[in-house]
Design a protein around this motif. Structure first.
Motif, PDB file in Angstrom:
ATOM      1  N   VAL A 150      24.743  67.104  25.213  1.00  0.00           N
ATOM      2  CA  VAL A 150      25.106  66.650  23.868  1.00  0.00           C
ATOM      3  C   VAL A 150      24.002  65.773  23.285  1.00  0.00           C
ATOM      4  N   SER A 151      23.549  66.142  22.099  1.00  0.00           N
ATOM      5  CA  SER A 151      22.619  65.331  21.319  1.00  0.00           C
ATOM      6  C   SER A 151      23.117  65.286  19.881  1.00  0.00           C
ATOM      7  N   TYR A 152      22.876  64.164  19.232  1.00  0.00           N
ATOM      8  CA  TYR A 152      23.338  63.973  17.865  1.00  0.00           C
ATOM      9  C   TYR A 152      22.146  63.928  16.914  1.00  0.00           C
ATOM     10  N   THR A 153      22.286  64.622  15.793  1.00  0.00           N
ATOM     11  CA  THR A 153      21.271  64.589  14.752  1.00  0.00           C
ATOM     12  C   THR A 153      21.682  63.541  13.725  1.00  0.00           C
ATOM     13  N   ILE A 154      20.891  62.494  13.606  1.00  0.00           N
ATOM     14  CA  ILE A 154      21.201  61.449  12.633  1.00  0.00           C
ATOM     15  C   ILE A 154      20.894  61.968  11.226  1.00  0.00           C
ATOM     16  N   MET A 155      21.871  61.871  10.343  1.00  0.00           N
ATOM     17  CA  MET A 155      21.705  62.325   8.967  1.00  0.00           C
ATOM     18  C   MET A 155      21.025  61.217   8.164  1.00  0.00           C
ATOM     19  N   PRO A 156      19.883  61.481   7.579  1.00  0.00           N
ATOM     20  CA  PRO A 156      19.077  60.421   6.968  1.00  0.00           C
ATOM     21  C   PRO A 156      19.678  59.828   5.699  1.00  0.00           C
ATOM     22  N   ARG A 171      20.655  45.125  14.791  1.00  0.00           N
ATOM     23  CA  ARG A 171      20.599  45.751  16.116  1.00  0.00           C
ATOM     24  C   ARG A 171      22.005  46.157  16.547  1.00  0.00           C
ATOM     25  N   VAL A 172      22.243  47.464  16.572  1.00  0.00           N
ATOM     26  CA  VAL A 172      23.560  47.980  16.921  1.00  0.00           C
ATOM     27  C   VAL A 172      23.860  47.778  18.405  1.00  0.00           C
ATOM     28  N   GLY A 173      22.827  47.867  19.250  1.00  0.00           N
ATOM     29  CA  GLY A 173      23.009  47.714  20.688  1.00  0.00           C
ATOM     30  C   GLY A 173      23.099  49.025  21.435  1.00  0.00           C
ATOM     31  N   ASP A 174      22.942  50.147  20.731  1.00  0.00           N
ATOM     32  CA  ASP A 174      22.961  51.461  21.380  1.00  0.00           C
ATOM     33  C   ASP A 174      21.547  51.862  21.783  1.00  0.00           C
ATOM     34  N   ILE A 175      21.415  52.344  23.006  1.00  0.00           N
ATOM     35  CA  ILE A 175      20.143  52.872  23.484  1.00  0.00           C
ATOM     36  C   ILE A 175      20.224  54.395  23.422  1.00  0.00           C
ATOM     37  N   LEU A 176      19.250  55.002  22.729  1.00  0.00           N
ATOM     38  CA  LEU A 176      19.238  56.443  22.502  1.00  0.00           C
ATOM     39  C   LEU A 176      17.950  57.048  23.039  1.00  0.00           C
ATOM     40  N   ARG A 177      18.028  58.295  23.502  1.00  0.00           N
ATOM     41  CA  ARG A 177      16.840  59.015  23.936  1.00  0.00           C
ATOM     42  C   ARG A 177      16.616  60.217  23.021  1.00  0.00           C
ATOM     43  N   ALA A 185      14.276  66.353  11.682  1.00  0.00           N
ATOM     44  CA  ALA A 185      15.216  65.306  12.091  1.00  0.00           C
ATOM     45  C   ALA A 185      15.288  65.197  13.603  1.00  0.00           C
ATOM     46  N   PRO A 186      15.057  64.016  14.145  1.00  0.00           N
ATOM     47  CA  PRO A 186      15.165  63.856  15.600  1.00  0.00           C
ATOM     48  C   PRO A 186      16.615  63.956  16.059  1.00  0.00           C
ATOM     49  N   GLN A 187      16.775  64.436  17.279  1.00  0.00           N
ATOM     50  CA  GLN A 187      18.090  64.521  17.904  1.00  0.00           C
ATOM     51  C   GLN A 187      18.121  63.562  19.077  1.00  0.00           C
ATOM     52  N   PHE A 188      19.223  62.842  19.198  1.00  0.00           N
ATOM     53  CA  PHE A 188      19.309  61.746  20.152  1.00  0.00           C
ATOM     54  C   PHE A 188      20.460  61.954  21.126  1.00  0.00           C
ATOM     55  N   ARG A 189      20.198  61.610  22.369  1.00  0.00           N
ATOM     56  CA  ARG A 189      21.261  61.527  23.364  1.00  0.00           C
ATOM     57  C   ARG A 189      21.628  60.061  23.542  1.00  0.00           C
ATOM     58  N   PHE A 190      22.930  59.786  23.495  1.00  0.00           N
ATOM     59  CA  PHE A 190      23.393  58.418  23.729  1.00  0.00           C
ATOM     60  C   PHE A 190      23.185  58.085  25.200  1.00  0.00           C
ATOM     61  N   VAL A 191      22.442  57.014  25.458  1.00  0.00           N
ATOM     62  CA  VAL A 191      22.132  56.642  26.838  1.00  0.00           C
ATOM     63  C   VAL A 191      23.090  55.576  27.352  1.00  0.00           C
ATOM     64  N   ARG A 192      23.178  54.463  26.622  1.00  0.00           N
ATOM     65  CA  ARG A 192      24.020  53.360  27.103  1.00  0.00           C
ATOM     66  C   ARG A 192      24.082  52.264  26.055  1.00  0.00           C
ATOM     67  N   ARG A 193      24.972  51.337  26.273  1.00  0.00           N
ATOM     68  CA  ARG A 193      24.904  50.053  25.589  1.00  0.00           C
ATOM     69  C   ARG A 193      23.889  49.195  26.331  1.00  0.00           C
ATOM     70  N   LYS A 194      23.228  48.323  25.617  1.00  0.00           N
ATOM     71  CA  LYS A 194      22.122  47.596  26.232  1.00  0.00           C
ATOM     72  C   LYS A 194      22.574  46.461  27.155  1.00  0.00           C
ATOM     73  N   ASN A 195      23.843  46.084  27.082  1.00  0.00           N
ATOM     74  CA  ASN A 195      24.292  44.920  27.830  1.00  0.00           C
ATOM     75  C   ASN A 195      24.425  45.210  29.323  1.00  0.00           C
ATOM     76  N   VAL A 196      24.018  44.284  30.128  1.00  0.00           N
ATOM     77  CA  VAL A 196      24.169  44.375  31.578  1.00  0.00           C
ATOM     78  C   VAL A 196      25.624  44.132  31.938  1.00  0.00           C
TER      79      VAL A 196
END
Length: 617
Positions: A369-375, A425-431, A439-450
């Motif tokens: 799953v990857s998401y395309t951010i709509m500009p 800063r939303v706090g979402d880490i995307l690849r 348009a880049p497509q992103f995979r949600f990786v994680r929230r940045k918090n430990v």
């Protein structure tokens, strides 16, 4: 959400494309063709659209107090924006947000009046945050919603020939001292005129009456939605909820209430436990005496074997519509068990702060799953994540525009919105996994918090998820699985240690709650988790002795449902609720500990060697 492997380039499908739009038009769906062409236009002109969006946001909010403090002086160009506006977190904005919440109606963040606050889920960052929004944001969200079905229709034809069984919920909103409503983003949408007075659309024909969705009582809402879904079981073509955990909660509800539901269906009357007059009236229009359906339901549910229950009860279901990425990834095996292996569609990427984009390949495997951010949804920038440390600095000079991110890199998402968030800063880490047009497509990786830390060790959500997955593989030969989990950094003993709470499912008619899994197997699961953790953790265990053996505490069946009920009683949204992957609030820890049926510790230290640690670092 979660780390997933990148999709091989050879398997990538380009959709929608102009040819797909033409095919939709040829099939008689002119409306779909227009939406698909809109996606093509937006994704082909990413940088130009982004430049226009930023100029619009800055121009309309030029007189706000916040931008005046930044010294923009009415400038709307990127250069001035980059030079003057800082990167911020919620804590930086909290004083301004509190003024608005207290009743200050001056243009602090937005030139348009703040219509309400959208609250965070309450578990993503440990506290409920108030996100200011304006009325026109509903139109923007509705626009993104309108793109989902045209994309889905490219992959699953005939969805207009049946209905959707979606378990959707609201919560009762609160009011700030200044009189503004504060509620979750989905509650805001479901209570809006956009949703309540939506025109009939065969692609959005739900089995659940609107009155049942809008009922604030969780039991009554779920009961009514389940009853209506059962009565229309042959019409159902897709089953879903917002999160995978919500759909599993619905299955659990069926397990607990099927006898009463069967009685109601046989009699054609609703249980007195549903007291809301509007819900009773709405259900009465659907519920009719049906002894045959009642016999069927009793026959299926009394067997005690719940494998494939979704397709057994709703036999025409084509896919599950749920979020199963990130933290929801762990539910995939359980959903596969209950659904008989149905595809799982993750359709869009959104938050309380902003709606971001959609999945242009909604029927792909969850790992792809990857998401395309709509500009057009907002102005998006990205802080590069350092590959060594796994974190992004807050240096605005490092920010990268949406059109200039690099494939394979990880970034932290930073947004500027029409409603008055600037470089937030939303706090979402995307690849970045690839591109659709420009348009880049992103995979949600994680929230940045430990999540977990005892000493110098730092374990994040993605790493904990991997460790749980690796250890839970040892349960499969025993016919068991991890239904739900959370963790706690226990420092009441010296040295401190990780505690992992597991609720187990025994996949068969005889057992529930994980009974029957040998203690030796669960001890091996503890060690397997430790082997999967990072080198700093293993060094602390083996060489430093600063962390004690990892502990798994098995809790009784239904514990995490109780945990959700507790969170809802404290104001969390049933629709947005996500199980916290780490807990520290004493009442929650006490609740979990009171439900423990067995405790198991790692029987030996994990493997660690200085040379291996040096390479890993």
């Amino acid at each position: 959400m979660a780390v997933m492997t990148d999709m091989p380039a050879a398997t990538a499908l380009r959709a929608p494309a102009p040819a797909a739009a033409a095919a939709a038009a040829a099939a008689g769906s002119e409306k779909d063709a227009e939406k698909l062409m809109f996606i093509e236009e937006m994704t082909s002109n990413v940088d130009a659209v982004q430049e226009r969006v930023l100029a619009e946001i800055l121009a309309r909010n030029a007189e706000t107090e916040y931008l005046a403090r930044c010294g923009l002086a009415g400038a709307t160009d990127r250069a001035a924006f980059r030079a003057k506006v800082p990167v911020v977190t919620y804590e930086d904005l909290q004083p301004d947000i509190q003024r608005i919440a207290n009743g200050d109606r001056s243009p602090i963040l937005s030139a348009h009046p703040i219509s309400e606050f959208l609250t965070s889920s309450g578990t993503s960052a440990g506290e409920r945050k108030l996100m200011p929004t304006i009325k026109e944001e509903l139109d923007r969200r509705q626009l993104l919603y309108s793109l989902l079905m045209p994309v889905m229709n490219l992959y699953v034809p005939g969805l207009d020939k049946g209905k959707a069984l979606y378990f959707l919920f609201v919560k009762s909103e609160t009011t700030t001292p200044g009189g503004l409503t504060a509620r979750p983003v989905l509650t805001s949408y479901y209570k809006s005129e956009h949703f309540k007075n939506r025109p009939y659309d065969p692609y959005h024909d739900y089995t659940s009456p609107t009155a049942a969705i809008l009922c604030a009582d969780a039991f009554q809402s779920m009961y009514a939605q389940m009853a209506c879904g059962l009565c229309q079981r042959h019409d159902v073509l897709r089953v879903g909820a917002v999160f995978a955990s919500g759909l599993l909660r619905a299955i659990r509800f069926l397990q607990l209430n099927w006898e009463q539901l069967a009685d109601d269906i046989e009699a054609g009357s609703l249980t007195p436990r549903v007291t809301d007059p509007s819900v009773r009236e709405a259900v009465a229009a659907i519920l009719r005496p049906d002894p045959e359906l009642a016999r069927f339901l009793r026959g299926e549910c009394s067997r005690g074997d719940w494998a494939g229950i979704i397709t057994r009860v709703w036999p025409n279901t084509k896919y599950l519509d749920v979020i199963v990425t990130g933290a929801m990834q762990q539910y995939i095996p359980t959903l596969e068990y209950y659904s008989g292996g149905l595809p799982m569609a993750c359709t869009m990427y959104a938050s309380s702060e902003c709606y971001f984009g959609l999945n242009l390949r909604p029927m792909c495997h969850p790992s792809e799953v990857s998401y395309t951010i709509m500009p057009n949804m907002g102005y998006f920038e990205f802080l590069p994540v350092d590959s060594a440390s796994g974190v992004a600095s807050g240096d605005a000079a490092q920010l990268v525009d949406l059109a200039r991110v690099e494939a394979g890199r990880e970034y932290e998402l930073v947004i500027t919105t029409y409603a008055g968030l600037y470089r937030y800063r939303v706090g979402d880490i995307l690849r970045v996994t690839g591109f659709h047009n420009a348009a880049p497509q992103f995979r949600f990786v994680r929230r940045k918090n430990v999540l977990l830390s005892i000493e110098s060790d730092k374990t994040d959500e993605a790493e904990l998820q991997r460790a749980v997955e690796r250890a839970s593989a040892l349960l499969r030969p025993r016919g068991a699985a991890v239904v739900e989990y959370t963790s706690h950094a226990c420092t009441t003993s010296i040295p401190g240690h990780y505690v992992i709470y597991w609720e187990l499912l025994a996949k068969g008619p005889a057992q529930s709650g994980g009974a029957g899994v040998e203690a030796e197997v669960l001890e091996r699961c503890c060690l397997e988790m430790e082997e999967a953790l990072n080198s700093v953790y293993r060094q602390s265990r083996v060489a430093d002795g600063s962390i004690g053996p990892l502990e798994i505490r098995v809790v009784r069946s239904g514990t995490f449902e109780e945990l959700m009920d507790y969170a809802i009683s404290r104001g969390a949204s049933i629709n947005q609720y996500k199980v916290p992957r780490c807990v520290s609030f004493p009442p929650i820890v006490e609740l979990l500990d009171s439900r423990v049926v067995s405790r198991h510790f790692s029987p030996a230290p994990p493997h660690w060697a200085p040379a291996a640690a040096a390479r890993a670092d």
